[in-house]
Structures are given as C-alpha cells and as structure tokens.
Design a protein around this motif. Structure first.
Motif, PDB file in Angstrom:
ATOM      1  N   TYR A   1      36.030  44.610  46.252  1.00  0.00           N
ATOM      2  CA  TYR A   1      36.779  43.745  45.347  1.00  0.00           C
ATOM      3  C   TYR A   1      37.476  42.619  46.107  1.00  0.00           C
ATOM      4  O   TYR A   1      37.500  41.458  45.666  1.00  0.00           O
TER       5      TYR A   1
ATOM      6  N   LYS B   1      36.709  38.634  45.302  1.00  0.00           N
ATOM      7  CA  LYS B   1      37.741  37.637  44.988  1.00  0.00           C
ATOM      8  C   LYS B   1      37.632  36.421  45.904  1.00  0.00           C
ATOM      9  O   LYS B   1      37.767  35.274  45.471  1.00  0.00           O
TER      10      LYS B   1
ATOM     11  N   ASN C   1      40.111  36.035  40.056  1.00  0.00           N
ATOM     12  CA  ASN C   1      40.806  37.318  40.062  1.00  0.00           C
ATOM     13  C   ASN C   1      40.398  38.137  38.848  1.00  0.00           C
ATOM     14  O   ASN C   1      41.223  38.631  38.098  1.00  0.00           O
TER      15      ASN C   1
ATOM     16  N   GLN D   1      39.818  41.134  37.537  1.00  0.00           N
ATOM     17  CA  GLN D   1      40.016  42.541  37.881  1.00  0.00           C
ATOM     18  C   GLN D   1      38.997  43.447  37.195  1.00  0.00           C
ATOM     19  O   GLN D   1      38.640  44.501  37.718  1.00  0.00           O
TER      20      GLN D   1
END
Length: 461
Positions: free
Chosen positions: A193, A197, A203, A205
């Motif tokens: 992750y 990013k 971002n 998520q």
C-alpha cells in the motif's frame, strides 16, 4: 458425478447434466495440466445440473461457458534484489475472474506453489464465496511464486514494491481490491500500500484490504476468517442438534485462520487438541495453549514444534497430513488445498467425526468429499465456511468509502449475521433443489444464482 442425487434422473435432469459435462470437458481441454482449476470447476458445476433444468435460459445464454473463463488474466515478471545484492526474478499473477456483482475481490498469495492453475482455482472459488456474503464484490485472486519464509524485512519490502509496480496498473477501489492470503499478512499489505500511494500519487485506502488500523484497516479483520468459520460451523451444528460445547476439535494450520478458529471454538466450550504447520503437528490432550502458539507464530515467526519448549507434555509429530489420524468430533482444516485426501477422509469417518468444516480454500479433495458426504458427516464447504475473511474485507471497503471506523463489536456483529445468512441461504437452496442437508450443493447453487442473474441482466459481455 459428485454430489448429485443419482436417484432422481429423468428426461429433464439429463439436460442439465449433459450441459454441465460439456462445459467440464471444455475446461479440461482448454486448461490441460491445471488439476486444481479443473477440480474446482468440476466440484461446483456438478452441483448445478438441476439449476439448468429449471432455468434453460441460462444454457441458451452460455452462462457456464462465460463463467469458467476469466475476464482477464495478468502474468508479469517481478525482479528484485536480495540482501546479497543478487538479482532474483519471480512470477506475479492476477486473475480477474468475474465482476458481474461488483469489483474483483480476492487475496494475494506468496508461496512457491503459486502458478496459473492455483490462482485460477482460487479465483473461481472466490466468485461464489463473495456472492454468498451478500455483499457487492466479484471474484478475483492473485499472488506470486515468492517464498517470504527466511527473507529479511528489507527483502520482503523490495519484493512487494516490485510486485506492486506492475499490479498497480490493474487495481483500484472500484475495479479490483486485493487482500492477503498465505504468505501475505499485515506487513506485506503495508509495504504494497505504501508503494501504491507513492507511484499512483493517491490515497485510495479502499484499493487494498487487510491494512493496518492506523491507515484504514478494520477492527476484527485479523480474526474474521477464523471467527467466521466457527460462526458458520456452529449454525450447521445447531441445525443438527449439536454444538461446539464439550467437543474435541482438531484444527490444521497455525496461521490467522487456525489461531482465531481455536480461540472462538474454545470460547464456545470446545477443546482444541492439535495445530500444525508445513513441517508437522502438535497434539496437546489438555487443550492447546493459544498464548504459546501466538508467541511462536505471530512474534517469533517460528515453527510449531517449538510449542514443546513451553509445554513439554505435548507431542510433536513430523508430517502435517498425519494430523487427521487424531480422533475428534469436529475437524477444521485451515492449512491449504488438498490436505484431506481420500485416505484421511476414511480415517476421520472411521474415528467418528461428526462435522468437517473448511477454513482453508478447498482443503478436501473431490474423492475425500464424496467419502465424507456418503458417510452422512456434516460438511461445511470452504466457499461458505471461510467466507468471513472476505466479508470483513468488504466491510473494510465500506468503512474506507465512508471515512469511518466501526468498533470491534460492530464489525463482529455484522460478521456473525453474514455467516448465519450464508448457512441459511445454502441450506434453503439445498432444500429447494432436493438436496436437503447438503450444504455443499446448497452453497454452490446459492452463490451461482446471484451471479447468473446479474450476468443475464448485463447481456453477453
């Protein structure tokens, strides 16, 4: 043919069976040498023959021919440099199998055994598992033939970053949302992750699940598959006037699924007497000390035989498959595919096992399942029994989308409700199609129907 009631054949039933067999033959011809994928298709499709007698429109629209062919298969090179400065090269995979009811959803597995057949079988199973949760997620799976065991954190980070540099082109919160699987835990998800990013400058998520709690992860996600397995199994037991209370349980594996299945089964009054890893198994007649196992596996990342250093009265046996020789009331295979074979199934049945519920992906071979079901043993198939992990992953996606964090109790309550509904829907589907009590057939049909109806509505695409 497996799992179909052979006493109910008529002119109509032959239509469904002929269609199913035709598609199975096509799969075997097109996917030669891919036994895991062939077995997964055979197991599901042989349950579905009665559906096509009732819904001939599915045959006309080629639902099965489309269902068994992935929408997209991605194979890529993963080069990385080890701590000695040597260049290593692995293969990365992502199978985006079916998106009829939502974005592709399924884990990433890092293990030397990973190949096209393994990933396709897992992705195919994921279609029905995800459908059974009742949540809007399609089926996918991926991974690499990389072995994280014995690697340093830096090596794993470099591998994960190289892997994500290609995978990032094919995933997104509304396209494909990977999670963890064997060899991929919180550490690996965090590395992937972080790199996603950086190179995507976003971002999002919701692009990965199983994240840490400080950056979009969900409470109860770590426990979800193991807890969900026990919640599902408890429903199956209750429906047959049984429970976990005062039962002896054998659980294979010693990762997240096995650890939290042990915890929840113990809370419900059971005594778990065995756990395993790829080297062998431990047997503790007094009941597994879970604190010791957690220290070994979650802190030290050690081998299960180290349990004897803290509990010298326990026994350790080399060879993990021998764990099924232990007499038990309930067996929960939580290690890997194909671990209960024909011989193991015969031993379990001979020892009087009352229920077998799958915490791993397809841990019982087709031959083993036939023996188990012919003996009248309660059987919880993986696509239903171990759906708690992906269900909680979808709940993590929901929290990410709303920028909210639910409490552990809220997530656990939703998880219990989902697992109860999976059992209820599978049981009702089995009853509707004349297979009362056959939860394998019921789960296959219930999972299939939602996907088939969505595919019918969306046209031939």
């Amino acid at each position: 043919m497996y799992y179909i009631n052979k006493n109910k054949k008529g002119a109509g039933s032959m239509i469904g069976e002929q269609y199913v067999q035709k598609v199975i033959d096509q799969v075997k011809q097109r996917n030669k040498g891919e036994k895991e994928f062939q077995d997964a298709v055979t197991e599901v499709l042989n349950s579905l023959a009665p559906v096509f007698d009732k819904h001939p429109e599915y045959v006309q629209e080629g639902i099965l021919e489309r269902l068994v062919e992935p929408e997209r298969q991605i194979l890529f090179r993963v080069p990385w440099v080890d701590d000695n400065g040597t260049v290593q090269v692995n293969r990365g995979f992502r199978i985006q199998f079916n998106s009829a009811i939502g974005p592709y959803k399924g884990g990433l597995r890092f293990h030397p055994s990973v190949n096209a057949s393994i990933v396709k079988f897992l992705g195919f199973e994921q279609i029905f598992k995800n459908s059974l949760t009742g949540l809007p997620i399609g089926g996918g799976k991926g991974g690499a033939d990389f072995n994280p065991k014995g690697k340093s954190d830096r090596e794993i980070m470099r591998f994960c970053q190289s892997f994500m540099s290609e995978l990032c082109k094919h995933i997104g919160p509304n396209l494909d949302v990977p999670a963890g699987d064997i060899g991929v835990g919180g550490r690996e998800i965090g590395y992937m992750y972080g790199y996603y990013k950086k190179i995507r400058s976003t971002n999002d998520q919701g692009v990965l699940t199983g994240k840490g709690l400080t950056f979009g992860g969900s409470l109860a996600r770590t426990e979800a598959t193991g807890f969900g397995l026990v919640y599902f199994t408890e429903e199956m037991l209750k429906d047959n006037n049984l429970s976990f209370n005062r039962k002896t349980v054998v659980i294979s594996g010693s990762g997240n699924v096995a650890i939290y299945a042990t915890q929840k089964a113990t809370e419900l009054g059971a005594k778990v007497v065995a756990l395993s890893d790829s080297n062998g198994y431990i047997y503790d007649e007094n009941g597994i000390n879970l604190d010791v196992v957690r220290e070994i596996k979650e802190v030290k990342r050690g081998r299960i035989k180290e349990y004897l250093e803290s509990v010298p009265s326990a026994k350790y046996v080399e060879g993990c498959t021998k764990i099924w020789e232990i007499k038990c009331d309930i067996a929960l295979p939580c290690a890997t595919q194909g671990e209960i074979n024909e011989e193991s199934a015969k031993i379990l049945v001979g020892n009087g096992v009352k229920a077998i519920s799958e915490g791993a992906n397809m841990p019982s071979t087709l031959e083993a399942i036939e023996i188990i079901q012919n003996a009248g043993i309660l059987f919880g198939p993986a696509k239903a029994a171990n759906a708690g992990g992906v269900a909680c992953s979808a709940l993590e996606m929901s929290q990410n989308g709303m920028r909210l964090s639910w409490t552990f109790e809220e997530v656990d309550e939703k998880l219990q409700s989902i697992m109860k509904n999976i059992y209820k829907n599978a049981s009702e589907a089995a009853k509707e199609y004349g297979e009362v009590g056959n939860i394998l057939v019921g789960a296959n049909i219930a999972g299939f129907m939602k996907v088939a109806e969505a595919m019918m509505s969306q046209g031939i695409v």
